[in-house]
Design an enzyme around this catalytic site. Structure first.
Site, PDB file in Angstrom:
ATOM      1  N   GLN A 214      -2.237  -4.732  -1.429  1.00 54.17           N
ATOM      2  CA  GLN A 214      -3.411  -5.028  -2.242  1.00 54.17           C
ATOM      3  C   GLN A 214      -3.120  -6.203  -3.159  1.00 54.17           C
ATOM      4  O   GLN A 214      -2.091  -6.237  -3.835  1.00 54.17           O
ATOM      5  CB  GLN A 214      -3.824  -3.827  -3.089  1.00 54.17           C
ATOM      6  CG  GLN A 214      -5.092  -4.093  -3.889  1.00 54.17           C
ATOM      7  CD  GLN A 214      -5.522  -2.909  -4.713  1.00 54.17           C
ATOM      8  OE1 GLN A 214      -4.818  -2.482  -5.613  1.00 54.17           O
ATOM      9  NE2 GLN A 214      -6.692  -2.386  -4.392  1.00 54.17           N
TER      10      GLN A 214
ATOM     11  N   LYS B  53       0.837  -1.203   0.000  1.00 59.33           N
ATOM     12  CA  LYS B  53       0.000   0.000   0.000  1.00 59.33           C
ATOM     13  C   LYS B  53       0.871   1.253   0.000  1.00 59.33           C
ATOM     14  O   LYS B  53       1.945   1.280   0.594  1.00 59.33           O
ATOM     15  CB  LYS B  53      -0.931  -0.010   1.212  1.00 59.33           C
ATOM     16  CG  LYS B  53      -2.027  -1.075   1.066  1.00 59.33           C
ATOM     17  CD  LYS B  53      -3.002  -1.059   2.194  1.00 59.33           C
ATOM     18  CE  LYS B  53      -3.845   0.171   2.268  1.00 59.33           C
ATOM     19  NZ  LYS B  53      -4.996   0.218   1.367  1.00 59.33           N
TER      20      LYS B  53
ATOM     21  N   THR C 167       0.580   4.010   1.555  1.00 60.67           N
ATOM     22  CA  THR C 167       0.824   4.601   2.883  1.00 60.67           C
ATOM     23  C   THR C 167       2.166   4.127   3.437  1.00 60.67           C
ATOM     24  O   THR C 167       2.945   4.926   3.966  1.00 60.67           O
ATOM     25  CB  THR C 167      -0.321   4.241   3.856  1.00 60.67           C
ATOM     26  OG1 THR C 167      -1.536   4.765   3.332  1.00 60.67           O
ATOM     27  CG2 THR C 167      -0.070   4.791   5.247  1.00 60.67           C
TER      28      THR C 167
ATOM     29  N   ARG D 172       5.278   5.265   1.042  1.00 60.47           N
ATOM     30  CA  ARG D 172       5.654   6.670   1.215  1.00 60.47           C
ATOM     31  C   ARG D 172       6.470   6.900   2.485  1.00 60.47           C
ATOM     32  O   ARG D 172       7.023   7.973   2.691  1.00 60.47           O
ATOM     33  CB  ARG D 172       4.402   7.545   1.228  1.00 60.47           C
ATOM     34  CG  ARG D 172       3.720   7.583  -0.110  1.00 60.47           C
ATOM     35  CD  ARG D 172       2.322   8.145  -0.010  1.00 60.47           C
ATOM     36  NE  ARG D 172       1.572   7.789  -1.195  1.00 60.47           N
ATOM     37  CZ  ARG D 172       0.970   8.655  -1.978  1.00 60.47           C
ATOM     38  NH1 ARG D 172       1.021   9.943  -1.697  1.00 60.47           N
ATOM     39  NH2 ARG D 172       0.312   8.241  -3.027  1.00 60.47           N
TER      40      ARG D 172
ATOM     41  N   GLU E  20       6.688  -9.861   3.852  1.00 58.78           N
ATOM     42  CA  GLU E  20       7.989  -9.327   4.244  1.00 58.78           C
ATOM     43  C   GLU E  20       7.910  -7.810   4.234  1.00 58.78           C
ATOM     44  O   GLU E  20       7.453  -7.211   3.261  1.00 58.78           O
ATOM     45  CB  GLU E  20       9.092  -9.764   3.299  1.00 58.78           C
ATOM     46  CG  GLU E  20      10.448  -9.205   3.736  1.00 58.78           C
ATOM     47  CD  GLU E  20      11.400  -8.972   2.599  1.00 58.78           C
ATOM     48  OE1 GLU E  20      11.696  -7.794   2.309  1.00 58.78           O
ATOM     49  OE2 GLU E  20      11.850  -9.962   2.010  1.00 58.78           O
TER      50      GLU E  20
END
Length: 189
Positions: free
Chosen positions: A157, A112, A114, A117, A138
């Site tokens: 995802q 993802k 989030t 980043r 991992e």
């Protein structure tokens, strides 16, 4: 091959136990009102969650990482709602969800945004046709700072790719060594 939509994912979860436990919508808030990193069904995929079972890499035994003779003492076990990964290190975890991949489907899993980043890379290999189990995850902390991973929240995802015809030889047919894995599964030679 075609990528499958939210309708296909819901139908497969309800009729064929594709994902258990299954969340038919995108969840962004916990029952107590706290914001969470989203999980559940998305437009063309499913956001999986990380369970609170972690193996954090450590070098206390000066072991060499060898996929053919993996030394399990290279990890410290942790059961928690949050895992803090040391700088430039990694941890293994597993999904909350148990998946059953149909014979004519291959999945690709991506971390993802989030976490990406924040310099945290989530790595999952493709789930092959007729593989089932908890997915071992991992988490690589590429930063020079400690990094947090939240249990029971979204981490990656899964995209489902359906073929026009079933494969000739599936993961089950080959007797794959990670078939029906539960818990965090370490490398097997």
């Amino acid at each position: 091959m075609s990528i499958k939509s939210d309708r296909w994912i819901r139908r497969m979860a309800e009729q064929h136990r594709l994902i258990e436990p299954f969340e038919p919508a995108q969840v962004r808030e916990a029952a107590d009102g706290r914001r969470v990193i989203s999980y559940g069904t998305s437009s063309y995929g499913y956001d999986i969650r990380c369970a609170g079972e972690f193996k954090i890499f450590t070098n206390i035994n000066s072991a060499v990482v060898d996929p053919k003779q993996f030394d399990s003492s290279s990890f410290v076990d942790l059961q928690a709602d949050v895992c803090i990964i040391p700088p430039n290190s990694f941890a293994l975890a597993r999904t909350v969800e148990y998946l059953r991949i149909p014979r004519n489907v291959l999945t690709i899993c991506l971390g993802k945004s989030t976490y990406a980043r924040c310099g945290i890379i989530v790595n999952v290999t493709p789930l092959e046709p007729e593989w089932e189990g908890h997915v071992t995850l991992e988490f690589s902390n590429t930063t020079p700072l400690p990094a947090k991973i939240y249990a029971n929240e979204g981490v990656a995802q899964i995209l489902f790719l359906e073929s026009d015809e079933p494969c000739e030889t599936s993961y089950l047919d080959r007797g794959g060594k990670y078939h029906k894995q539960t818990g965090v599964t370490l490398p097997k030679p």
